[in-house]
Scaffold this active site. Structure first.
Site, PDB file in Angstrom:
ATOM      1  CD  GLU A 187      -1.854  -2.345   1.474  1.00 53.46           C
ATOM      2  OE1 GLU A 187      -0.679  -2.666   1.747  1.00 53.46           O
ATOM      3  OE2 GLU A 187      -2.808  -3.151   1.519  1.00 53.46           O
TER       4      GLU A 187
ATOM      5  CG  HIS B  67     -11.640  -5.747   7.951  1.00 52.95           C
ATOM      6  ND1 HIS B  67     -10.287  -5.689   8.137  1.00 52.95           N
ATOM      7  CD2 HIS B  67     -11.824  -6.510   6.838  1.00 52.95           C
ATOM      8  CE1 HIS B  67      -9.673  -6.390   7.180  1.00 52.95           C
ATOM      9  NE2 HIS B  67     -10.588  -6.890   6.385  1.00 52.95           N
TER      10      HIS B  67
END
Lengths: 356, 322
Positions: free
Chosen positions: A67, A136
């Site tokens: 990322e 999450h």
């Protein structure tokens, strides 16, 4: 402040996103879309469906699990004249992108004296329920709102999902689009032709006179339900969706709060140093000492998000807790009030189940 | 006839390289000389002693090609043809600076010259350079990107991530590691488990070469090979070039009295100073003329910077968003 539109067809949030990508990629060769899983059979819940077939692997491609570098790569490509859309399946992963987003994306235009632009879109979704748990479920918009040079938008419905995404793609600045997983199946009327929901304009999604409720992201439908619930006991709540969090349309929020003299901000996040704190501070600062605006915030409990259903239910605000907060602000002398718990459930949330 | 154009192409090359080397050396010596006056209000990281890498690599690039530079980037900025006056003005914080006084010494940029910007956060420029290479490939522009980085940057996660992605997509990018042996004041021995950097890089399928002779000629030759292959469609390449930072990490001085390194380390590098090596190969009259021209050029850049206006306070809010 813009008003909602009833043009177009009923479209799901996820399909509105897909339509925005397909239309913008057809319009502008420099737009490309990448990120882990964008080209697989699940196509990010369908939001990137068909794009690989239509635009090919040079413009739609997956990435290594890198990322940090992938964000930097997108920034470089943007500085070189491309319009990248970087996709993350959960907002939590943006923490791996922080250095590039904060130190380069946000600053390049400024620290290089205007000689480059970074027309980058970073889209990520916030998860909720069905055991999303600690990593999450986070909505990290306030971290990014702190940084000059970034724009942040949190579309709460299918119409805005398309319009905000197109505006983000056409913007010459880095824009973070905070989507919400639970909203993906929700429907709204969406014009078929491309359109933009431009930065910096809030929208009244439910008018009212007794209190101003500013609702962010997934809290918009939750607060609209709360508005219905309090209406049954004679309270008129105005629900406003800021849509864009940076730039933030404080003028519209202030105008409403001045009129109702009560401001509740319902955020899909924790409260300390959050968007809710910023909105309240900005409104009160501008309203001045004599405005007499009562304020309150509601959001995540100040703990890590748990997956166990009863704990998770206690962690999140919901239409019931929002309605109770509204009631307490409008009728401070009255006994505490709670709506029927059965009526605080939202069908689009109840129908959601895993694995994603 | 211009005497620089006389003789064989070797001589022309030597003169061209000397000009660049001397210009950078003199510029940085002037920066160091002026620095104590506090006219330069920016942390300076001098590349004195390391210039041969940037000059050797940039000599084989075209004007259209791009270089991504580090906060120790004066040499690469000038070697790629970045505007000299704008560089000095930037260090003075003037509106005429290459970043309009918003970057400083650590954020040099000259997009017209293909200098795509420096970052002060070590390693951050690496993936950004990869993005430029990706864009060049997609746009079929034929441009090559050179990414300069230090030995410290190879320890950052994004270094490995970037190598992998550049190799995977066969991007036209040459990574050049200027290995001066120190990250601020910490030597490689305290930071690297092994010094087999090029072996690590090679596992990505990237041709990786280590240059340890401190020679501009070697750097230029290896860079030329890599760039030629890249223009023919080969993917990324990597060069590790050993070098030595003569001055302190940041600031205008030497720091051999500080205890973390010895002047004995400097001695062999100084004895093989690449500016002097080139100078020896140019006839004295021509060399004197070049040196005089460079003194004028650098003095003119400082005069320009001093005479330039500061930005007005109300310009503060410009360039936050485009």
């Amino acid at each position: 402040m813009s008003t909602s539109t009833a043009e177009g067809r009923l479209l799901r949030y996820v399909d509105a996103l897909q339509e925005a990508f397909a239309q913008e990629m057809a319009r502008d060769e420099s737009v490309f879309l990448f990120g882990l899983d964008v080209d697989d059979h699940k196509s990010i819940q369908g939001s990137t469906r068909g794009l690989l077939q239509e635009f090919g692997p040079e413009r739609v491609f997956t990435t290594p699990l890198s990322e940090d570098a992938m964000t930097g790569m997108a920034i470089g490509a943007a500085m070189a004249g491309m319009r990248p859309i970087h996709v993350h399946i959960r907002m939590d992963f943006l923490l791996l992108c922080m250095n590039q987003l904060v130190n380069i994306a946000a600053k390049a235009h400024s620290m290089y004296g205007g000689s480059v632009k970074v027309p980058l879109v970073v889209r990520s979704m916030v998860g909720k329920s069905w055991g999303q748990g600690a990593q999450h479920s986070q909505a990290l918009h306030s971290l990014f709102m702190h940084i000059p040079g970034l724009k942040i938008v949190a579309p709460s419905n299918a119409h805005d999902a398309k319009g905000c995404m197109i505006a983000a793609i056409r913007d010459d600045n880095p824009v973070l689009v905070m989507e919400h997983r639970l909203l993906y199946g929700t429907e709204a009327y969406v014009p078929e032709a491309p359109f933009e929901v431009r930065p910096g304009r809030a929208r009244v999604v439910g008018p009212g006179d007794d209190i101003t409720v500013v609702a962010i992201s997934n809290m918009v439908p939750e607060c609209l339900r709360a508005r219905d619930l309090v209406a049954e006991v004679g309270i008129s709540a105005e629900v406003i969706d800021p849509v864009w969090l940076q730039p933030l349309d404080i003028d519209s929020l202030l105008a409403s709060a001045r009129r109702t003299r009560r401001l509740l901000v319902a955020d899909n996040a924790w409260l300390p140093c959050g968007a809710s704190a910023e909105i309240i501070a900005a409104v009160l600062e501008r309203a001045g000492p004599d405005a007499g605006i009562m304020v309150r915030r509601i959001g995540f409990a100040p703990v890590t998000c748990p997956p166990s259903p009863p704990l998770e239910a206690a962690f999140y605000p919901n239409p019931g807790t929002v309605a109770s907060a509204i009631h307490a602000m409008v009728r401070p002398a009255a006994p505490a009030w709670q709506p029927d718990p059965e009526r605080t459930r939202l069908s689009y949330q109840s129908s959601f189940c895993g694995p994603f | 006839m211009n005497p620089e154009n006389r003789g064989d192409s070797d001589t022309q090359t030597i003169v061209r390289l000397y000009r660049r080397m001397r210009l950078i050396r003199h510029l940085e010596e002037e920066i160091a000389r002026v620095y104590p006056t506090d006219k330069i209000k920016s942390p300076i990281h001098l590349s004195i002693g390391q210039e041969f890498i940037a000059v050797g690599v940039c000599d084989v690039l075209t004007a259209k090609d791009r270089v991504s530079i580090t906060y120790r980037g004066h040499a690469a900025y000038v070697a790629k043809g970045g505007d000299l006056r704008a560089l000095v003005a930037e260090m003075y914080g003037k509106r005429t600076g290459c970043a309009k006084g918003r970057g400083g010494s650590m954020h040099l940029i000259d997009m017209d010259a293909g200098v795509i910007g420096a970052s002060a956060v070590v390693g951050t420029n690496i993936p950004v350079a990869v993005g430029f290479a990706l864009a060049a490939k997609r746009q079929r522009s034929g441009q090559v990107t050179v990414c300069f980085l230090g030995d410290g940057a190879t320890e950052e996660g994004c270094f490995a991530e970037s190598l992998n992605f550049a190799a995977l997509h066969k991007l036209p990018i040459l990574f050049v590691c200027e290995n001066n042996g120190y990250a601020i004041h910490e030597p490689l021995s305290k930071r690297w488990a092994t010094d087999r950097l090029v072996e690590r890089v090679a596992t990505y399928g990237i041709p990786a070469d280590r240059i340890s002779d401190g020679s501009l000629t070697t750097v230029r030759a290896r860079a030329a090979e890599a760039i030629t292959a890249m223009r023919a469609g080969a993917g990324p390449a990597f060069l590790e070039v050993l070098c030595y930072r003569w001055q302190e990490h940041v600031g205008p001085n030497r720091d051999y009295d500080q205890g973390y390194r010895s002047a004995d380390e400097l001695a062999p590098w100084k004895a093989d100073d690449q500016v002097a090596r080139l100078a020896d190969r140019i006839e004295p009259a021509l060399r004197a003329r070049i040196d005089a021209e460079i003194r004028v050029q650098v003095a003119e850049a400082f005069t320009f910077a001093e005479a330039s206006p500061f930005p007005e306070p109300e310009e503060l809010y410009e360039h936050v968003y485009s």
